[in-house]
Every structure is written in C-alpha cells, then in structure tokens.
Design an enzyme around this catalytic site. Structure first.
Site, PDB file in Angstrom:
ATOM      1  N   LYS A   1     -11.857 -11.184  -0.188  1.00  0.00           N
ATOM      2  CA  LYS A   1     -11.495 -10.213   0.720  1.00  0.00           C
ATOM      3  C   LYS A   1     -12.700  -9.197   0.628  1.00  0.00           C
ATOM      4  CE  LYS A   1      -6.886 -11.596   1.944  1.00  0.00           C
ATOM      5  NZ  LYS A   1      -5.623 -11.202   2.235  1.00  0.00           N
TER       6      LYS A   1
ATOM      7  N   SER B   1      -0.737 -10.328   4.539  1.00  0.00           N
ATOM      8  CA  SER B   1      -1.801  -9.121   3.836  1.00  0.00           C
ATOM      9  C   SER B   1      -2.252  -8.131   4.499  1.00  0.00           C
ATOM     10  CB  SER B   1      -2.774 -10.209   3.112  1.00  0.00           C
ATOM     11  OG  SER B   1      -3.586 -10.839   4.116  1.00  0.00           O
TER      12      SER B   1
END
Length: 347
Positions: free
Chosen positions: A280, A235
C-alpha cells in the site's frame, strides 16, 4: 531420418505446451502486489454533495491475482510482490464465502467510519441492529446445508435480540441436542430452519455452529453514501472516516495536500493493524501522495511468540518507504484523533 524429425517436432510441441501452461494455467497460489490508490472524492458523497476542497484523501489497496508458474517465478524478483497459498488468503473458505466475508468487512468499516465521523462532527445518529451476520459455518453444524456465509440470522425460536452477545447467551442457555428454529435472511429472502443444537468445541456449550458478528446499520439525518464497488475488506476505515468528517463539517483538513493511508477503524476510534502495508505504501508513493497514515499498533508478547520478528504496521511502512527512496512522509496513528491532530498542525 523421418523418425528423428518426427521426434524433434513432438518434443518441440511438448515444450511449447509446457511453456504455454506455465504462462496461462493457474496454480493454487495467489500473488499479492501493490493495488490501486483511490481518491475518496470519487466514492463518497454527503447529503448529495461532493468534496470540493483541494488535495485528496485516498484509500490504498493490495492487488490479488491467481498465480501461474511464470508469474510466481517473476514475483520472486519483483519488489513488493508476494506469493501466498489459497488457504492463507481465504482461511480455508471457498472463493464465494471469502468474497462474502470481504464484502461484509467493507460494509462494517463503512458503518464504523460513518459513526466515528458523525461523533466527531457532533451529529445525531442511531445504530440499528439488524441481526447476526454469519462469517462461517462449522462442518458439523446441523444448519450447514441451510445457513450460509453472508446470511443474517434475525431470530431464534421466534425471539429477537439487540446484539450478537444477547443472541449467544440465549442459545447457550438451551441444551445440546435440543431443536431450535432459526430465522435468517438469505439473498434478501427471509427463511426458517429447525435443527438440533450441537456441543461447541470451544466451551462445550450448545450452539448452532456458526461464526458470527453484529450486523448493524447507521441511521442519521445526514445521508452518507459510499460507492465502494468491488473493493472489499476493512482496511479503508481510517481514510473513510477522514473523508466523511471533512464533508460533514466543511472543514479543509488537507490544505491542498494529497494524503493516503490505511487502517481499520473501531467503534471507539482506534486505528487497527492491516495486512500488506508495504504494498500500500508502494501504491501511494506511485500516486504522488505526500503523506501516508499508518497504524501504530502495539505488538504483544503473544504476537511475538507466534511470529518472531513481527513489526508494527508503522515500522513496516517506514521500511517500505526507505526501500522506495520516497519523500512521502509516513505518519503513525493510534486513533483517528491522532490523524486529525496531525492535520491541524499542517495549517
């Protein structure tokens, strides 16, 4: 009286042990929570030099820890914390296999990021094919007790290939039950195994019974070093690309701003969907970032059917930012060029 006191004491000890067990004994579940936001200046150098421009590009991560009864109950009321089963986390792989897959995904994201940055900076490079990387081994494979997740298959019957597609074509052109000699690298050592091919359940063609992908490496006169440590997964691809591109070109892309984000990067520069984006966003906001790049992925009909109510990463990120009541700007991107175009307008 003495018996009553003894019973009470035993009950008290039992309850104390139960409480201790709830606090320290792990259960077969994990807790996902906001992880670290890491300044990529600390991880990446190009041609032995560090990024000296003001501001930062940062990757964001999801923290994962084994749950206990206590922490599982606690996570129910904590924002941006989620309980998941071991199978949901690893896909049924063992802990060791899961870590190997995460390590490979990180290495692949670095390679794709370096490739994209070199392309954008108009720098020459070559992509070297190292073999077939093993992501999984079927239980009924005759190679199951020899080839492991994380190994790299380099030859079949002494033949080398230029892609995993060519490798699969050769294997499928053989016969079920036919013996094949497979050369592979395990823990840095080259080994060989000869076993019979099985019939694959997907297309009924012969196969050795592994899940595979290309294992590649970038070769360039510009030396990019990424020290990701124990960070795993794909990611960080987008943010790696931006940091490497800034260092390759010497351009000040950030103009002093702290910028975080997430998203995989593909060989053609597309930014892909990731999991845990709400966590996140929470991590990036806590680190005082001003901008957050989020994948603006397309939700297909198949995805909606499998997961009713599913939202794009961008929509999830916007919802998380609203919940946090943060001023951090959520910016949707479909490609790395979208991110560069946005940065160019910040001047």
């Amino acid at each position: 009286m003495k018996n009553n006191k003894l019973v009470k004491r035993l009950v008290a000890i039992f309850l104390a042990l139960v409480v201790i067990a709830c606090v320290i004994v792990p259960i077969p579940y994990y807790i996902e929570e906001p992880g670290d936001t890491i300044n990529l200046k600390e991880l990446i150098t190009v041609n032995g030099k560090e990024d000296e421009h003001k501001g930062s590009f940062s990757l964001t991560s999801v923290g994962i820890r084994r749950a206990t009864v206590f922490t599982a109950l606690k996570s129910k009321v904590e924002p941006f914390h989620e309980i998941i089963s071991a199978d949901d986390l690893t896909g049924g792989a063992s802990d060791a296999e899961y870590m190997q897959i995460q390590k490979f995904n990180m290495e692949t994201s670095q390679n794709f990021a370096i490739e994209q940055a070199l392309k954008l900076a108009d720098k020459p490079y070559e992509m070297t094919y190292k073999g077939v990387y093993v992501l999984g081994v079927e239980k009924n494979s005759n190679f199951a007790d020899k080839i492991s997740v994380g190994d790299t298959v380099t030859k079949a019957d002494g033949k080398t290939f230029t892609s995993s597609e060519d490798f699969m074509k050769y294997v499928k052109s053989q016969k079920v039950g036919q013996e094949m000699k497979v050369t592979y690298v395990h823990d840095g050592k080259t080994k060989e195994a000869t076993e019979k091919l099985i019939k694959l359940p997907t297309d009924k063609k012969p196969g050795i019974g592994i899940t595979l992908t290309d294992h590649t490496e970038i070769d360039s006169q510009d030396k990019v070093k990424v020290d990701a440590g124990n960070i795993g997964g794909p990611s960080a691809g987008l943010m790696f690309t931006l940091e490497i591109y800034e260092q390759l070109t010497g351009k000040d892309l950030r103009h002093g701003e702290k910028i975080a984000g997430t998203g995989t990067i593909s060989p053609d520069g597309e930014v892909g969907r990731i999991g845990g984006i709400d966590k996140k966003v929470a991590s990036a906001a806590a680190s005082d970032n001003k901008i957050f790049f989020a994948p603006n992925d397309e939700i297909t009909k198949e995805m909606e059917k499998a997961q009713p109510g599913i939202k794009s990463n961008y929509e999830e990120a916007k919802a998380a930012a609203k919940k946090l009541d943060t001023d951090m700007k959520i910016v949707p991107v479909k490609t790395v060029q979208d991110a560069l175009d946005y940065l160019a307008k910040m001047k």
